[in-house]
Design an enzyme around this catalytic site. Structure first.
Site, PDB file in Angstrom:
ATOM      1  N   TYR A   1       0.859  -1.180   0.000  1.00 41.30           N
ATOM      2  CA  TYR A   1       0.000   0.000   0.000  1.00 41.30           C
ATOM      3  C   TYR A   1       0.891   1.225   0.000  1.00 41.30           C
ATOM      4  O   TYR A   1       2.063   1.177   0.387  1.00 41.30           O
ATOM      5  CB  TYR A   1      -1.018   0.007   1.128  1.00 41.30           C
ATOM      6  CG  TYR A   1      -0.535   0.093   2.563  1.00 41.30           C
ATOM      7  CD1 TYR A   1       0.522   0.911   2.979  1.00 41.30           C
ATOM      8  CD2 TYR A   1      -1.198  -0.619   3.554  1.00 41.30           C
ATOM      9  CE1 TYR A   1       0.896   1.009   4.299  1.00 41.30           C
ATOM     10  CE2 TYR A   1      -0.834  -0.533   4.889  1.00 41.30           C
ATOM     11  CZ  TYR A   1       0.220   0.283   5.247  1.00 41.30           C
ATOM     12  OH  TYR A   1       0.600   0.378   6.572  1.00 41.30           O
TER      13      TYR A   1
ATOM     14  N   GLU B   1       1.881  -0.884  -6.225  1.00 38.40           N
ATOM     15  CA  GLU B   1       1.474  -0.006  -5.130  1.00 38.40           C
ATOM     16  C   GLU B   1      -0.036   0.207  -5.217  1.00 38.40           C
ATOM     17  O   GLU B   1      -0.562   0.552  -6.283  1.00 38.40           O
ATOM     18  CB  GLU B   1       2.193   1.336  -5.210  1.00 38.40           C
ATOM     19  CG  GLU B   1       3.675   1.283  -4.890  1.00 38.40           C
ATOM     20  CD  GLU B   1       3.961   1.315  -3.403  1.00 38.40           C
ATOM     21  OE1 GLU B   1       2.993   1.419  -2.616  1.00 38.40           O
ATOM     22  OE2 GLU B   1       5.152   1.239  -3.034  1.00 38.40           O
TER      23      GLU B   1
ATOM     24  N   HIS C   1       4.343  -7.063   0.792  1.00 42.53           N
ATOM     25  CA  HIS C   1       5.621  -6.440   1.144  1.00 42.53           C
ATOM     26  C   HIS C   1       6.066  -6.919   2.526  1.00 42.53           C
ATOM     27  O   HIS C   1       7.252  -7.141   2.780  1.00 42.53           O
ATOM     28  CB  HIS C   1       5.444  -4.915   1.130  1.00 42.53           C
ATOM     29  CG  HIS C   1       6.736  -4.160   1.068  1.00 42.53           C
ATOM     30  ND1 HIS C   1       6.810  -2.797   1.210  1.00 42.53           N
ATOM     31  CD2 HIS C   1       8.015  -4.571   0.866  1.00 42.53           C
ATOM     32  CE1 HIS C   1       8.062  -2.404   1.106  1.00 42.53           C
ATOM     33  NE2 HIS C   1       8.813  -3.464   0.896  1.00 42.53           N
TER      34      HIS C   1
END
Length: 254
Positions: free
Chosen positions: A35, A99, A141
């Site tokens: 994010y 992202e 991530h």
């Protein structure tokens, strides 16, 4: 580079100067989902395209589903930072980074809109097809950088992606009473847990001691695969979920 043809035909192109060549002959084998952790999508897009930031991502997915490609899939974007998976430490050279616009835990973490997740799914499906990426290599991530990163976080709908054929997933085991492993525990059960996490890909040493590093990796695992309680303590539900994930991996992946 003034522009390029997008790898995903539905994506808009805004070129980031922050990229390089993939190293050591590595090719995309991993998708890393992030994010943005910034106040807005436009702010994140500007930052990822700012040479002063020294960060980038292949794609950015806005809240209403608009997809922007900033780095070609053939190139190495700078999104993963210090990270590892199955012993590979140059994750940027082995991955494609996406992202996803969300303010994150420090700025008002919130659920991801349906349109946004639908766009993420279509984007991932395209990447998986182009590069033959295995389901278990669609990662957070936080999986490749436990403790240092916690995105895309416990609200990310991994189950929804899995139903669309993106990612490796089993229904999380329900929490129930029973012994759990926690800080300062030691012995065979701890060693077995560490070994299982390492087999899945996490960067954890098999020491037989439930140290801080182990708790950090367990919390990362929980955030992705068993988000009902993210505390770094390996309760029965956490261990059961991990066991079933390993059991459903293809033999070549272990």
């Amino acid at each position: 580079m003034s522009g390029f043809v997008p790898d995903q035909h539905s994506a808009e192109v805004r070129v980031s100067p922050n990229f390089g060549e993939r190293r050591d002959g590595l090719r995309p084998e991993i998708i890393i989902l992030h994010y943005t952790g910034m106040i807005s999508g436009p702010a994140a897009e500007d930052w990822l395209c700012n040479p002063a930031s020294e960060v980038s991502s292949h794609y950015l997915v806005h809240e209403h589903g608009r997809v922007v490609q900033m780095v070609r899939e053939a190139d190495r974007a700078w999104h993963a930072g210090k990270s590892s998976w199955h012993g590979v430490t140059d994750i940027n050279s082995q991955s494609i980074g996406i992202e996803i616009v969300n303010p994150g835990h420090q700025l008002g973490y919130k659920p991801f809109p349906r349109k946004q997740i639908a766009a993420v799914i279509v984007l991932c499906q395209g990447i998986v097809e182009r590069h033959r990426i295995r389901p278990e290599m669609v990662l957070a991530h936080s999986d490749v950088a436990p403790g240092r990163k916690i995105d895309p976080g416990e609200k990310f709908p991994w189950r929804t992606l899995a139903k669309a054929g993106v990612g490796h997933f089993v229904s999380p085991a329900r929490r129930r009473a029973g012994a759990e492993l926690r800080a300062e525990d030691a012995g065979e059960r701890v060693e077995r847990l560490q070994s299982m996490l390492a087999r899945y890909g996490y960067g954890v040493e098999t020491t037989g001691r439930y140290d801080k590093a182990t708790a950090t990796v367990v919390a990362a695992f929980q955030r992705h695969f068993r988000p009902a309680r993210v505390d770094g303590m390996a309760d029965r539900a956490t261990v059961d979920t991990l066991t079933r994930l390993l059991a459903t991996l293809p033999a070549a992946a272990i």
